[in-house]
Design a protein around this motif. Sequence first.
Motif, PDB file in Angstrom:
ATOM      1  N   ASP A 119      49.754 -43.825 -21.849  1.00 30.34           N
ATOM      2  CA  ASP A 119      50.386 -44.989 -21.240  1.00 30.34           C
ATOM      3  C   ASP A 119      50.603 -44.729 -19.754  1.00 30.34           C
ATOM      4  N   GLY A 120      49.554 -44.212 -19.126  1.00 30.32           N
ATOM      5  CA  GLY A 120      49.637 -43.912 -17.706  1.00 30.32           C
ATOM      6  C   GLY A 120      50.669 -42.841 -17.401  1.00 30.32           C
ATOM      7  N   GLY A 121      51.002 -42.037 -18.389  1.00 34.63           N
ATOM      8  CA  GLY A 121      51.955 -40.951 -18.177  1.00 34.63           C
ATOM      9  C   GLY A 121      53.395 -41.409 -18.136  1.00 34.63           C
ATOM     10  N   ARG A 166      53.124 -35.275 -24.494  1.00 28.53           N
ATOM     11  CA  ARG A 166      53.504 -33.959 -24.001  1.00 28.53           C
ATOM     12  C   ARG A 166      55.027 -33.928 -23.942  1.00 28.53           C
ATOM     13  N   VAL A 167      55.617 -32.872 -24.433  1.00 26.65           N
ATOM     14  CA  VAL A 167      57.064 -32.732 -24.391  1.00 26.65           C
ATOM     15  C   VAL A 167      57.394 -31.602 -23.428  1.00 26.65           C
ATOM     16  N   GLU A 168      58.280 -31.889 -22.499  1.00 25.84           N
ATOM     17  CA  GLU A 168      58.646 -30.897 -21.494  1.00 25.84           C
ATOM     18  C   GLU A 168      60.125 -30.561 -21.610  1.00 25.84           C
ATOM     19  N   VAL A 169      60.407 -29.290 -21.539  1.00 29.63           N
ATOM     20  CA  VAL A 169      61.794 -28.831 -21.508  1.00 29.63           C
ATOM     21  C   VAL A 169      62.007 -28.159 -20.156  1.00 29.63           C
ATOM     22  N   ALA A 170      63.026 -28.568 -19.447  1.00 33.97           N
ATOM     23  CA  ALA A 170      63.274 -28.032 -18.105  1.00 33.97           C
ATOM     24  C   ALA A 170      63.482 -26.520 -18.167  1.00 33.97           C
ATOM     25  N   ASP A 171      62.933 -25.824 -17.183  1.00 38.85           N
ATOM     26  CA  ASP A 171      63.061 -24.370 -17.129  1.00 38.85           C
ATOM     27  C   ASP A 171      64.516 -23.924 -17.214  1.00 38.85           C
ATOM     28  N   VAL A 219      65.047 -32.791 -21.199  1.00 36.88           N
ATOM     29  CA  VAL A 219      63.843 -32.998 -22.005  1.00 36.88           C
ATOM     30  C   VAL A 219      63.151 -34.275 -21.553  1.00 36.88           C
ATOM     31  N   ARG A 220      61.826 -34.203 -21.441  1.00 37.16           N
ATOM     32  CA  ARG A 220      61.015 -35.386 -21.142  1.00 37.16           C
ATOM     33  C   ARG A 220      59.940 -35.504 -22.196  1.00 37.16           C
ATOM     34  N   VAL A 221      59.710 -36.715 -22.662  1.00 40.08           N
ATOM     35  CA  VAL A 221      58.600 -36.974 -23.581  1.00 40.08           C
ATOM     36  C   VAL A 221      57.624 -37.852 -22.810  1.00 40.08           C
TER      37      VAL A 221
END
Length: 81
Positions: free
Chosen positions: A72-74, A7-12, A65-67
């Motif tokens: 792998d347990g998140g 899951r790729v997250e981009v900060a608001d 950004v977080r990948v």
Amino acid sequence: MDGLFIRVEVADSVRSDAELARRLEEACPVDIFASEGGGVRIVEENLDECVLCELCLDAAPPGAVRVVKLYDGGASLERSG
Ligand code: SF4
């Protein structure tokens, strides 16, 4: 969704940063980021292509950004400040 391990997250706070969107679009070798309408869109259908290269992290400000490795347990790849 089967077979989706990342899951790729981009900060608001940076989602509507057009310059960052352009940099991310350029940086990711498998086109997970799209620069659209002056902001960043995550291209969900390409997520399973992520090669954990961290180029997106290098292209973004710390924390933007977080990948997340769902298998792998998140565990997540991210840059802190
Ligand atoms: S780690 Fe690499 S392949 Fe994965 S989203 Fe970031 S730039 Fe794209």
